[in-house]
Design a protein around this motif. Sequence first.
Motif, PDB file in Angstrom:
ATOM      1  N   ARG A  85      52.320  40.635  38.887  1.00 34.95           N
ATOM      2  CA  ARG A  85      51.405  41.726  39.216  1.00 34.95           C
ATOM      3  C   ARG A  85      51.707  42.957  38.371  1.00 34.95           C
ATOM      4  NH1 ARG A  85      49.173  45.728  42.365  1.00 34.95           N
ATOM      5  NH2 ARG A  85      51.070  46.904  42.741  1.00 34.95           N
ATOM      6  N   THR A  88      50.065  42.853  35.011  1.00 39.19           N
ATOM      7  CA  THR A  88      48.616  42.969  34.835  1.00 39.19           C
ATOM      8  C   THR A  88      48.277  44.392  34.404  1.00 39.19           C
ATOM      9  OG1 THR A  88      48.059  43.761  37.063  1.00 39.19           O
ATOM     10  CG2 THR A  88      48.285  41.372  36.777  1.00 39.19           C
ATOM     11  N   ALA A  91      47.893  47.182  38.062  1.00 45.54           N
ATOM     12  CA  ALA A  91      48.865  47.518  39.111  1.00 45.54           C
ATOM     13  C   ALA A  91      48.968  49.040  39.168  1.00 45.54           C
ATOM     14  CB  ALA A  91      50.214  46.870  38.830  1.00 45.54           C
TER      15      ALA A  91
ATOM     16  N   SER B 222      44.482  43.429  40.485  1.00 44.77           N
ATOM     17  CA  SER B 222      45.738  42.767  40.076  1.00 44.77           C
ATOM     18  C   SER B 222      45.996  41.527  40.916  1.00 44.77           C
ATOM     19  CB  SER B 222      46.909  43.743  40.199  1.00 44.77           C
ATOM     20  OG  SER B 222      47.189  44.041  41.558  1.00 44.77           O
TER      21      SER B 222
END
Lengths: 176, 462
Positions: A85, A88, A91, B222
């Motif tokens: 995460r 990415t 976040a 996300s």
Amino acid sequence: MSSGQSPAPLPYTDERHQMAAQFLTEEAHLLDTSDFEAWLGLMDRRIRYRMPVRVTAVKAADEVDVQTMHHFDEDWYSLRKRVQRFQTDYAWTEDPQSRIRHHVSNVRTFEGSDDELIVESAVLLYRSRGDRTAPSLLSAGRTDVLIPTEEGLRLRQRDIEIDESVLRTQNLAIFL
Amino acid sequence: MAAAEPNGIADITGAVRQGLIPAFLYNDAEVYELERTRLFGRSWNFLAHESEIAQPDDYVVRNIGDDSFLVTRDSDGQIHVMFNMCVHRGMQVCRAERGSARTFRCPYHAWTYKNDGQLAGLPFHADAYGGEAGFVKEGQALLRAPSVAIRNGMIFASLDPDAPHFETWLGDYAFYLDFYTGQSAAGMEFRGPQRWRVEANWKIGAENFMGDSYHTPHTHASVVDIELFGEPKPYKRKEGVLWHAGPGGGTTYKLPPGSDFRSGLAYVGYPDEMIDRMAATLSPPQRALVDEPGFMPSASTLFPNLSFVHNWPQTDAQGRITPFISVRLWQPVGPGETEVYSWFCVAADAPDDYKAASYKAYLMCFGSSGMFEQDDVENWVSITTMARGSMARNLLLNNRMGLTLDGDPIVDQFEGFGGPGTAYQGFGEHNQRHWFSMWADLVSQPAPARQPMAFGMGEQPA
């Protein structure tokens, strides 16, 4: 916090203690520099990473008896998802990133079974976000199980004893 | 509040009822004072679930705003909600957060209360007070919460002795509440809460869970990106229905075409044993909500500050989908600060394997470390910071999504929805406007003055 399986910690001159202390320092460096992929590489695939919610109990009671919940109860899958995460582009809570520093101290190393090392440490996480003048501080004790491998020590288990019942931080988008 | 009627409250509620939110409402001391006295002083507030005090003599300590309450199950199994202040000199009687006790002894002068609140003893009653002639001990007890109600094991209290009857007030929201906390005849088990403080106004979380399906695709991108939860894609959220009924509202996801009750629940990861339990507790109309066209409740808020979330992430590397339920309270601690209480909730008699996977799903997604919640709170802290300044005094935020400038809905109410209340398919701020209309109703009405109660003076407290 448990005192491990030995009656006394290894002396500071013991090479195993020095390896454990260096492991924790290097681990903190990876977290402070957001090298989460390398940090994940320090985990044994059977990792248990736990942080119970602390509950204020009367002194006569055992706090563990009234604990029902964790902040973290992670295995390899969920730790990997948390790391992915951060990688990415979405976040948001860590973009812009916090300025963080893990201060690790009070390291005590005990002999465990099967060449394992039981390592106690204290960690103070300083986290500063944006232009807010009040930092978020998290203080915790940790009890780790480190196992020797051909690549060096690996973290098999971490039990985090956070020093607050009500966390004063907007989220745990961090690792301790 | 110095003035009889605070400056501008009529303007504020007028704007809010038009779907325009004065931006400073998210961080303002005067508004907060009105919320404290007029809103939280009158509303029904969630305190605890019966499963948290499962055994006789169990207790937890919980707050409504600034007021600490002792929530006990007495030795006979009866539940009590009592103001946690010694009636002698005002010390907090119980300073632990949870445990088991038959009596509570005030640390100051050793006044002792039974766990049903009754004053059991005070030292030197005869010597110090002349016995009953100076302090009438008989019948004295900790101050009771003025109104208490229990639904699905959830314990609510109101500071208002004239609070509306709970079930009447709850109305059609009860239909939806059961999807979260009525999943088994054996009741639910609440674990937690995780508690943490965020520098955000309490209203933002309540509104968000009430109906903000619009934020999900972006704020939580996300979580989709890492394939933790595949649903919050923009086109998926747009197909969901937003409903409001009674004092609450929520969001749903559209289920795949042809879903029925069993296949819909199986799609979000419920095992057969859980579906059997839900089939036994949910009524035919409730079950029909999941039938074709098929909607699955997701986030929801019960006014003012209790929210629920039901999602179904992937909980292991093999692709297992497991649903979870979280119950959360946005407990105000100031105009710009909220203490979040977040519980994990599961059917008490669910299979162990399901409980473990559902707990895992919860921890990954919501709560203090949850990957959804992390990004939500970042937004809410930022809104609260921005709302503090002078410019926010001159800005009306737009809360009118789903309405034309003339105030007509841009789409008709959705006819195929199986639940009660008002339902629209697609994005809209219908629910947030409904929440704010309830907010406006309360903050615009002065709270009635109450007669203080004296203890030990020979009159029974009401």
